[in-house]
Enzyme design. Structure first.
Site, PDB file in Angstrom:
ATOM      1  N   ARG A 169       9.187 -13.800   1.155  1.00  0.00           N
ATOM      2  CA  ARG A 169       9.588 -12.922  -0.201  1.00  0.00           C
ATOM      3  C   ARG A 169      11.195 -12.777  -0.329  1.00  0.00           C
ATOM      4  O   ARG A 169      11.454 -12.629  -1.348  1.00  0.00           O
ATOM      5  CB  ARG A 169       8.756 -11.806  -0.077  1.00  0.00           C
ATOM      6  CG  ARG A 169       8.771 -11.155  -1.468  1.00  0.00           C
ATOM      7  CD  ARG A 169       7.570 -10.193  -1.670  1.00  0.00           C
ATOM      8  NE  ARG A 169       7.792  -9.000  -1.151  1.00  0.00           N
ATOM      9  CZ  ARG A 169       6.730  -7.956  -0.867  1.00  0.00           C
ATOM     10  NH1 ARG A 169       5.854  -8.025  -1.520  1.00  0.00           N
ATOM     11  NH2 ARG A 169       7.164  -6.712  -0.303  1.00  0.00           N
ATOM     12  N   GLY A 238      10.623  -1.450   4.714  1.00  0.00           N
ATOM     13  CA  GLY A 238      10.601  -0.729   5.593  1.00  0.00           C
ATOM     14  C   GLY A 238      10.193   0.645   5.375  1.00  0.00           C
ATOM     15  O   GLY A 238      10.017   1.192   4.129  1.00  0.00           O
ATOM     16  N   LEU A 261      10.197   0.462   0.138  1.00  0.00           N
ATOM     17  CA  LEU A 261      10.076   1.441   1.312  1.00  0.00           C
ATOM     18  C   LEU A 261       8.730   1.833   1.199  1.00  0.00           C
ATOM     19  O   LEU A 261       7.993   1.086   1.000  1.00  0.00           O
ATOM     20  CB  LEU A 261      11.041   2.469   0.754  1.00  0.00           C
ATOM     21  CG  LEU A 261      12.613   2.049   0.868  1.00  0.00           C
ATOM     22  CD1 LEU A 261      13.482   3.272   0.419  1.00  0.00           C
ATOM     23  CD2 LEU A 261      13.214   1.575   2.059  1.00  0.00           C
ATOM     24  N   ARG A 288      -7.224  -3.856   3.354  1.00  0.00           N
ATOM     25  CA  ARG A 288      -6.296  -4.943   3.489  1.00  0.00           C
ATOM     26  C   ARG A 288      -5.212  -4.637   4.826  1.00  0.00           C
ATOM     27  O   ARG A 288      -4.510  -3.424   4.772  1.00  0.00           O
ATOM     28  CB  ARG A 288      -5.571  -5.248   2.167  1.00  0.00           C
ATOM     29  CG  ARG A 288      -4.698  -6.655   2.546  1.00  0.00           C
ATOM     30  CD  ARG A 288      -4.183  -6.763   0.959  1.00  0.00           C
ATOM     31  NE  ARG A 288      -3.080  -7.992   1.230  1.00  0.00           N
ATOM     32  CZ  ARG A 288      -1.704  -8.062   0.433  1.00  0.00           C
ATOM     33  NH1 ARG A 288      -1.419  -6.977  -0.051  1.00  0.00           N
ATOM     34  NH2 ARG A 288      -1.352  -9.014   0.610  1.00  0.00           N
ATOM     35  N   CYS A 294       2.199  -0.886   2.810  1.00  0.00           N
ATOM     36  CA  CYS A 294       2.704   0.039   1.773  1.00  0.00           C
ATOM     37  C   CYS A 294       2.075   0.261   0.750  1.00  0.00           C
ATOM     38  O   CYS A 294       1.957   1.388   0.022  1.00  0.00           O
ATOM     39  CB  CYS A 294       4.079  -0.322   1.691  1.00  0.00           C
ATOM     40  SG  CYS A 294       4.503  -1.820   1.220  1.00  0.00           S
ATOM     41  N   GLU A 391       2.299   8.693   4.568  1.00  0.00           N
ATOM     42  CA  GLU A 391       1.532   7.374   4.582  1.00  0.00           C
ATOM     43  C   GLU A 391       0.874   7.573   5.714  1.00  0.00           C
ATOM     44  O   GLU A 391       1.302   7.844   6.809  1.00  0.00           O
ATOM     45  CB  GLU A 391       2.568   6.256   4.791  1.00  0.00           C
ATOM     46  CG  GLU A 391       3.193   5.665   3.538  1.00  0.00           C
ATOM     47  CD  GLU A 391       3.792   4.318   3.606  1.00  0.00           C
ATOM     48  OE1 GLU A 391       3.374   3.330   3.140  1.00  0.00           O
ATOM     49  OE2 GLU A 391       4.863   4.512   4.252  1.00  0.00           O
ATOM     50  N   SER A 451      -0.464  -7.628  -5.037  1.00  0.00           N
ATOM     51  CA  SER A 451       0.535  -8.413  -4.778  1.00  0.00           C
ATOM     52  C   SER A 451       0.402 -10.077  -5.224  1.00  0.00           C
ATOM     53  O   SER A 451      -0.629 -10.612  -5.003  1.00  0.00           O
ATOM     54  CB  SER A 451       0.538  -8.696  -3.243  1.00  0.00           C
ATOM     55  OG  SER A 451       0.855  -7.312  -2.774  1.00  0.00           O
TER      56      SER A 451
END
Length: 488
Positions: A169, A238, A261, A288, A294, A391, A451
């Site tokens: 990507r 990240g 992020l 998934r 994220c 998260e 996505s």
């Protein structure tokens, strides 16, 4: 079981640094171990790059930049097209390699290889569509010429959860735009990137365009390269905490940045939703990549009139998921990446339970070797619970209820993050209204996966800056130049 040998795919990967088109050991011959998260066993040792190795990689990227930028766009695109085809040809072995180093089940790993390859196919086509503009000045005395040029040498940092796709990507648009690169893959999952570097070299990518430095000291390697001043672009995927530090460092040289992020995705189920479709979407959005994404649904807000039924159906689905090593037939839930991930998920679930949440299923680690955690569903999760604001990055679905649309949106937007949100409703006007009011860069409307290489991926607020993929993805690697033409 795969017909490809586990030992064979690991041994086939070059374990050294890839700098200037050559495989070279790290300075001092330092190495780091790569571990199978399903067993805790060491897969292999690879070169552990130093800051000096990072500088050598940047030297190679800088040296190759001008010549690479001058390559014909069609030629750059053809390299990407060949790489796409090579990834698909080697899908099975590359998927096995990924499963061994990261843990995700083979079926998901194969899906990621296909997804990763799509970025090369997409940007192979975008390479020849870089355009500009020509216009008459408003006063008629001159002309405006607008062109786009490569931003220059780039620093790319990729995470462990999608070790191939997060690389393509970034690499895909950089190659298409005419930029050279130094890429640092995650310490936990470097093998996929090393295999990708070899594939790109086989497909004709010139020496020095892509340089790969693996290391156990990410900060020590990257910060000097940022402060060096020769790299003109940083693309990072990240955590938000690390992203903030990198942005501070980039300010010193006013470096162009792209930041993908953290996320804290809300999943809204309204009273008119197709509940079976909503549960299907919840399983995709939550499970998934074992929840280590994220984009993973982190907070489920369900209308009180359908909450019991939704919770029951989701619990039944989660309870039936086979757990095990990703290479085993039928496994759906593999291990989390490491012991730290297990500890965090365990702490979040315990915190929620202590604050009154009810565990409908799961809620514990799995005995034996490896980093396994049971698929978990909780109800009655209060806002004060840590998992409401942090998260989870694991197979845990916390459910809360709401009464009104405004209440649902207030809860969904009550976070510093804004990557993606999911909405299930059959009311068209509500769907549009809620999607517009949701403070996220992406919305999954009656869909659990957002996505797609052909769509812009990215968030708002503290979920990042810029977009990857889609028609705008290549713009992150291009500078716009305006040329004023006089004497006319």
């Amino acid at each position: 079981m795969s017909t490809v040998s586990e030992a064979g795919v690991v041994s086939a990967v070059n374990k050294e640094l890839f700098i200037g088109g050559k495989w070279t050991p790290a300075s001092g011959n330092a190495t780091l171990e790569v571990t199978d998260p399903a067993t805790g066993e060491t897969l292999c040792a690879i070169s552990d790059g130093s800051p000096q190795d990072g500088v050598a990689a940047l030297d190679a990227a800088v040296a190759a930049q001008d010549e690479w930028a001058a390559h014909a766009p069609r030629e750059r695109g053809e390299i990407l097209r060949r790489a796409y085809e090579k990834l698909m040809e080697r899908q099975e072995e590359l998927a096995l390699l990924m499963t061994l180093e990261m843990g995700k089940p083979l079926a998901e790993a194969k899906g990621e290889i296909a997804y990763a390859a799509e970025f090369f196919r997409w940007f192979a086509e975008e390479a020849v569509r870089i355009d500009g503009g020509y216009a008459v000045a408003p006063n008629g005395t001159g002309r405006f010429l607008v062109t786009k040029q490569p931003v220059g040498p780039c620093l790319l940092i990729t995470p462990w959860n999608f070790p191939m796709a997060m690389g393509t990507r970034k690499i895909g648009p950089a190659i298409a735009a005419g930029c050279t690169m130094v890429i640092k893959p995650a310490e936990q999952t470097p093998l996929s990137m090393l295999a990708l570097a070899e594939i790109l070299a086989e497909c004709g990518l010139p020496d020095g365009v892509l340089n790969v430095v693996t290391t156990s000291d990410a900060g020590g390697l990257i910060e000097p390269l940022i402060r060096d001043g020769r790299a003109r672009k940083l693309s990072f995927t990240g955590s938000t905490a690390v992203g903030r530090k990198l942005l501070e460092q980039c300010a010193g040289t006013v470096m162009r940045t792209s930041m993908e992020l953290g996320g804290n995705a809300p999943f809204l189920v309204f009273e008119d939703a197709d509940l079976d479709a909503a549960v299907d979407g919840a399983m995709q959005a939550k499970m998934r990549n074992i929840g280590e994404a994220c984009t993973a649904a982190n907070r489920f807000y369900v209308h009180s009139s359908v909450a019991d039924e939704f919770s029951r159906k989701l619990t039944e689905r989660m309870e039936g998921l086979p757990i095990g090593r990703g290479t085993e037939d039928g496994v759906v839930v593999g291990p989390l990446i490491d012991s730290d991930a297990i500890a965090k998920v365990s702490e979040l679930v315990a915190d929620a339970a202590q604050r009154g949440a009810k565990v409908l299923t799961g809620g514990a680690t799995v005995d034996g070797p490896g980093n396994f955690y049971q698929p978990t569903v909780l109800t009655g999760v209060p806002w004060e619970a840590r998992m409401s604001s942090e998260e989870i990055f694991g197979p845990v679905a916390p459910i809360s209820t709401f009464e009104t649309e405004d209440e649902a949106l207030a809860a969904a937007n009550n976070t510093e993050y804004g990557l993606v949100g999911y909405v299930y409703t059959q009311d068209l006007t509500r769907a549009i209204r809620v999607s517009e009011r949701m403070e996220t860069g992406m919305v999954g409307l009656n869909q659990g996966v957002v996505s797609n290489a052909a769509a812009p991926f990215g968030g708002v607020k503290q979920s990042g800056l810029g977009r990857e993929g889609g028609s705008v993805g290549i713009d992150e690697f291009l500078e716009t130049k305006y040329i004023a033409i006089g004497g006319l």
